[in-house]
Design a protein around this motif. Structure first.
Motif, mmCIF file in Angstrom:
data_model
loop_
_atom_site.group_PDB
_atom_site.id
_atom_site.type_symbol
_atom_site.label_atom_id
_atom_site.label_comp_id
_atom_site.label_asym_id
_atom_site.label_seq_id
_atom_site.Cartn_x
_atom_site.Cartn_y
_atom_site.Cartn_z
ATOM 1 N N ARG A 75 -8.776 21.353 -5.302
ATOM 2 C CA ARG A 75 -9.675 22.475 -5.013
ATOM 3 C C ARG A 75 -9.950 23.279 -6.277
ATOM 4 O O ARG A 75 -11.090 23.652 -6.549
ATOM 5 C CB ARG A 75 -9.074 23.392 -3.933
ATOM 6 N N LEU A 76 -8.923 23.526 -7.061
ATOM 7 C CA LEU A 76 -9.102 24.288 -8.299
ATOM 8 C C LEU A 76 -10.018 23.571 -9.285
ATOM 9 O O LEU A 76 -10.752 24.210 -10.031
ATOM 10 C CB LEU A 76 -7.745 24.548 -8.970
ATOM 11 N N LYS A 77 -9.968 22.263 -9.283
ATOM 12 C CA LYS A 77 -10.772 21.484 -10.222
ATOM 13 C C LYS A 77 -12.198 21.248 -9.723
ATOM 14 O O LYS A 77 -13.059 20.862 -10.507
ATOM 15 C CB LYS A 77 -10.091 20.142 -10.499
ATOM 16 N N ASP A 78 -12.452 21.474 -8.446
ATOM 17 C CA ASP A 78 -13.774 21.219 -7.872
ATOM 18 C C ASP A 78 -14.786 22.214 -8.441
ATOM 19 O O ASP A 78 -14.596 23.420 -8.332
ATOM 20 C CB ASP A 78 -13.720 21.347 -6.355
ATOM 21 N N PRO A 79 -15.868 21.741 -9.061
ATOM 22 C CA PRO A 79 -16.841 22.659 -9.657
ATOM 23 C C PRO A 79 -17.553 23.545 -8.622
ATOM 24 O O PRO A 79 -18.137 24.551 -8.981
ATOM 25 C CB PRO A 79 -17.836 21.732 -10.367
ATOM 26 N N ARG A 80 -17.444 23.180 -7.348
ATOM 27 C CA ARG A 80 -18.069 23.992 -6.294
ATOM 28 C C ARG A 80 -17.129 25.055 -5.717
ATOM 29 O O ARG A 80 -17.533 25.807 -4.844
ATOM 30 C CB ARG A 80 -18.558 23.089 -5.162
ATOM 31 N N ALA A 81 -15.899 25.114 -6.201
ATOM 32 C CA ALA A 81 -14.922 26.081 -5.683
ATOM 33 C C ALA A 81 -15.364 27.496 -6.055
ATOM 34 O O ALA A 81 -15.277 27.901 -7.215
ATOM 35 C CB ALA A 81 -13.532 25.787 -6.227
ATOM 36 N N HIS A 82 -15.850 28.223 -5.061
ATOM 37 C CA HIS A 82 -16.358 29.582 -5.290
ATOM 38 C C HIS A 82 -15.295 30.481 -5.931
ATOM 39 O O HIS A 82 -15.609 31.314 -6.781
ATOM 40 C CB HIS A 82 -16.846 30.180 -3.977
ATOM 41 N N SER A 83 -14.049 30.303 -5.518
ATOM 42 C CA SER A 83 -12.979 31.166 -6.040
ATOM 43 C C SER A 83 -12.722 30.946 -7.523
ATOM 44 O O SER A 83 -11.963 31.706 -8.121
ATOM 45 C CB SER A 83 -11.690 30.937 -5.254
ATOM 46 N N GLN A 84 -13.347 29.937 -8.108
ATOM 47 C CA GLN A 84 -13.116 29.657 -9.523
ATOM 48 C C GLN A 84 -14.371 29.858 -10.371
ATOM 49 O O GLN A 84 -14.540 29.241 -11.418
ATOM 50 C CB GLN A 84 -12.562 28.247 -9.679
ATOM 51 N N HIS A 85 -15.245 30.753 -9.894
ATOM 52 C CA HIS A 85 -16.446 31.151 -10.660
ATOM 53 C C HIS A 85 -16.394 32.651 -10.861
ATOM 54 O O HIS A 85 -16.740 33.386 -9.944
ATOM 55 C CB HIS A 85 -17.732 30.732 -9.943
ATOM 56 N N PRO A 86 -15.951 33.150 -11.966
ATOM 57 C CA PRO A 86 -15.430 32.450 -13.144
ATOM 58 C C PRO A 86 -14.018 31.914 -12.878
ATOM 59 O O PRO A 86 -13.343 32.366 -11.947
ATOM 60 C CB PRO A 86 -15.419 33.535 -14.222
ATOM 61 N N PRO A 87 -13.550 30.989 -13.714
ATOM 62 C CA PRO A 87 -12.233 30.398 -13.490
ATOM 63 C C PRO A 87 -11.094 31.398 -13.716
ATOM 64 O O PRO A 87 -11.207 32.316 -14.519
ATOM 65 C CB PRO A 87 -12.159 29.262 -14.506
#
Length: 166
Positions: A75-87
């Motif tokens: 999930r953390l590596k998925d480019p679509r993971a909203h929680s990681q924009h920004p990382p």
């Protein structure tokens, strides 16, 4: 350390393992971090901190085996993971690890390490403190984590979402 116990490996190597484990998280090298866990390894964050004797008698903030950890990493590596924009990024600040126990028959060692954990995402920053209890086991592949227990100070209070691994 128990007097007369035969160490799993020398104490410096055990302490270095704990520091290297935290460094992998700080560098977002999550797959390499997961490889440090034994096949039966667990990552546990008790809700009651040090007062919680086991993960089954009370709710925990996290109690994850390797499969659940792998799913979190994906999930953390998925480019679509909203929680990681920004990382999210983290920094583990460790005090010296102390070997609490060796069990030469089981090939395990338990270490306690006080820590500060800082997680940053965008302009937000979160800081947590507590202590780790790593139970390490010697395997054919070297040292592995049988359990990483994270005892947070004030774990029973309302905490913001932690995106990475404490």
């Amino acid at each position: 350390m128990n007097a007369g116990a035969t160490p799993v490996v020398d104490e410096n190597a055990l302490c270095r393992f704990v520091a290297d484990e935290a460094n992998l998280l700080d560098e977002r090298r999550f797959d390499e971090w997961l490889d440090l866990f034994a096949d039966d390894g667990r990552y546990w964050v008790p809700l009651l901190g040090r007062m919680q004797a086991d993960p089954h008698s009370h709710n925990s903030l996290a109690y994850e085996d390797k499969l659940l950890l792998r799913l979190r990493i994906e999930r953390l590596k998925d480019p679509r993971a909203h929680s990681q924009h920004p990382p999210s990024h983290c920094q583990h600040v460790l005090q010296a690890a102390r070997v609490e126990r060796f069990d030469s028959d089981a090939g395990t060692a338990t270490l306690r390490t006080p820590f500060l954990y800082i997680e940053s995402r965008g302009e937000q920053q979160l800081m947590l403190a507590g202590s780790y209890r790593h139970t390490l086991v010697r395997t054919a592949d070297g040292l592995r984590i049988r359990q990483k227990r994270v005892d947070l100070l004030g774990a029973e209070r309302a905490l913001p979402a932690v995106q990475l691994f404490i």
